[in-house]
Design a protein around this motif. Structure first.
Motif: not given
Length: 527
Positions: A92, A96-98, A195, A219
């Motif tokens: 991600k 929060g977007t993939p 990311n 993340d």
């Protein structure tokens, strides 16, 4: 705001606000990036060190330059020309977007499109359809050699086999971008969403000309998990100030020793002194719009200047043996390096030969004026630049001077805008461990990072052949032939290769240097 204004001239920590604190955040030296932090438009050291912390690519490089898969699950090809790339699921961005196949494909197409004028566009040259996208005006908006198969899969078709393509997929221009970036790329670059192993600490993390604050990205689940609680890039305008802060434990790690400390830093720091040969070089570039430096006259003058520089003396007296004379256009630590290329005698100190070539050039067009070499005074370059200018002056009997520019950004803006109007100091620090990266980025026709606007079709053909070679040995041989053309043309003037000199404070347990001369930032550990 007041602190920012007061500290700009001396470096943030000179006003006792830089830190080295004991909160687990590591303070490291930096400077103001040239551009907003967009991976495809960042081609200088100070922006690059931040961008590489904020993003994760298909691959990453360890401290020794070995490449490992990062976001990629698999990179498959039977012919090194047609690739199927599969992503690991679950990645991600920090919004929060993939991270999907489209995240990569869209970013690469953005980087290649001529209307976006990205400095790192050259990396996409081998992809089918690049020429149409890079044309001005563009004949297409996307490269036909990139195709999204599904969320976790895309394919890449190259115009010819490439021995380097998979290796370079950890390089910044190949990073993915989130969809939000395209709404306003400049604004995005001021507060990037990535990311990678770190993220911006907050929306005001980048205080221009002062600092950039990063914190670990919870993340992130690649192979570069931070072993510290964050990084603060403190922007200095003097390495002497940075070194004083290091000695006072107000700076945790410094990757460049000032000239004033080269003779003493190992004694000052003891086992906290760090030294390592790295893939970095220093050159003198001259753009063809500078009078007397185009065509055959320019070749003669560049060769004369090269032969007029006493590189070994400069390395010994100014650098105290912490640099070595350049023997090619890449770096001596890279695989395939050859110190005895045909034509490399033009890199030898040869006063008689230099004078003879200068007189041949004068027969074409008599020299007048002075020879100026621009350098950025915030980079610790004054002493060796002045020594270089003096060597040229004393050998050729011309008025040669080193001209300081206040900041790295100032000089880079004029080089990129082709308004510098004089010779200039510039260098290259490896992005991935390959001679071809140095050669393609700086000398291939049309590369946006070809600062000297060099162009020779024979050189380009040999680089293409080297990339298409079946074995590393064959590739090295062809790269050597390409470099012999650079020496024949004296495309620019290679001067030095690096032995990096760095140090850590008493608050730091380890601060390893990488193959390229930057710190292995994720593995800096506070005591």
């Amino acid at each position: 705001m007041g602190a920012a204004l007061l500290c700009t001239g001396l470096g943030l920590t000179a006003c006792s606000s830089g830190g080295g604190g004991d909160d687990g955040v590591v303070t490291v030296n930096g400077a103001e990036p040239q551009n907003p932090l967009v991976p495809t438009n960042t081609n200088e050291n100070m922006g690059g060190r931040v961008v590489d912390r904020l993003f994760a690519g298909l691959k990453y490089y360890d401290a020794d330059g070995k490449a490992y898969n990062e976001v990629a699950q698999a990179i498959d090809s039977t012919d090194r020309q047609h690739y199927k790339i599969t992503l690991k699921p679950g990645w991600k961005f920090t919004d929060g977007t993939p991270v999907t196949a489209k995240s990569f494909v869209d970013a690469w197409n953005f980087g290649a499109l001529s209307t976006n004028a990205q400095l790192q566009n050259w990396v996409f040259t081998p992809i089918v359809g690049y020429d149409d996208v890079a044309a001005s005006p563009p004949k297409a908006q996307t490269m036909s050699g990139l195709k999204v198969v599904d969320d976790n899969t895309f394919t890449v078709d190259l115009t010819r086999p490439s021995i380097d393509f998979e290796l370079e997929l950890g390089f910044a221009p190949f990073y993915p971008l989130p969809a939000v970036a395209y709404k306003d790329m400049k604004a995005y670059g001021e507060d990037p969403i990535g990311n990678g192993p770190y993220k911006f600490a907050n929306s005001t993390a980048w205080q221009h000309n002062v600092k950039i604050d990063l914190v670990p990205n919870p993340d992130y689940h690649g192979g570069r998990v931070p072993k510290n609680k964050g990084l603060r890039f403190v922007m200095y305008q003097s390495y002497d100030t940075a070194y004083a802060d290091l000695l006072a434990d107000n700076l945790d790690a410094l990757d460049t020793m000032p000239e004033s400390a080269l003779a003493t830093y190992k004694k000052d720091l003891g086992d906290r002194a760090i030294s390592k040969p790295t893939a970095q070089n220093e050159h003198i570039g001259i753009q063809p719009n500078v009078p007397h430096f185009s065509g055959p006259e320019g070749v003669l003058r560049r060769k004369a200047i090269s032969m007029a520089i006493n590189r070994q003396q400069i390395c010994d007296t100014i650098w105290h043996g912490t640099k070595i004379p350049a023997r090619d256009f890449t770096a001596s630590t890279l695989p395939g390096f050859d110190p005895k290329l045909p034509g490399s005698d033009a890199l030898d100190f040869n006063p008689d030969g230099a004078k003879k070539l200068w007189e041949q050039a004068n027969a074409m067009s008599p020299w007048s004026g002075r020879f100026e070499i621009a350098y950025n005074s915030d980079g610790g370059h004054q002493a060796w630049m002045e020594a270089t200018a003096n060597s040229i002056k004393n050998t050729l009997g011309i008025d040669a001077v080193a001209v300081p520019f206040p900041t790295f950004k100032t000089i880079r803006d004029q080089v990129v805008g082709e308004t510098i109007g004089k010779a200039f100091r510039y260098g290259w620090q490896g992005d991935y461990p390959s001679m071809l990266e140095f050669l393609t980025s700086q000398y291939y026709t049309g590369s946006a990072t070809n600062d000297i606007k060099y162009s020779n079709p024979e050189f380009d053909k040999l680089i293409d052949a080297s990339l298409s070679a079946r074995t590393p040995e064959e590739s090295y041989k062809l790269s050597g032939q390409a470099q012999s053309i650079l020496l024949q043309d004296m495309a620019d003037i290679p001067v030095l290769n690096y032995i990096s000199n760095a140090g850590r404070s008493t608050k730091v347990q380890q601060a390893p240097l990488t193959w390229s001369g930057l710190f292995d930032f994720e593995n800096i550990v506070k005591s």
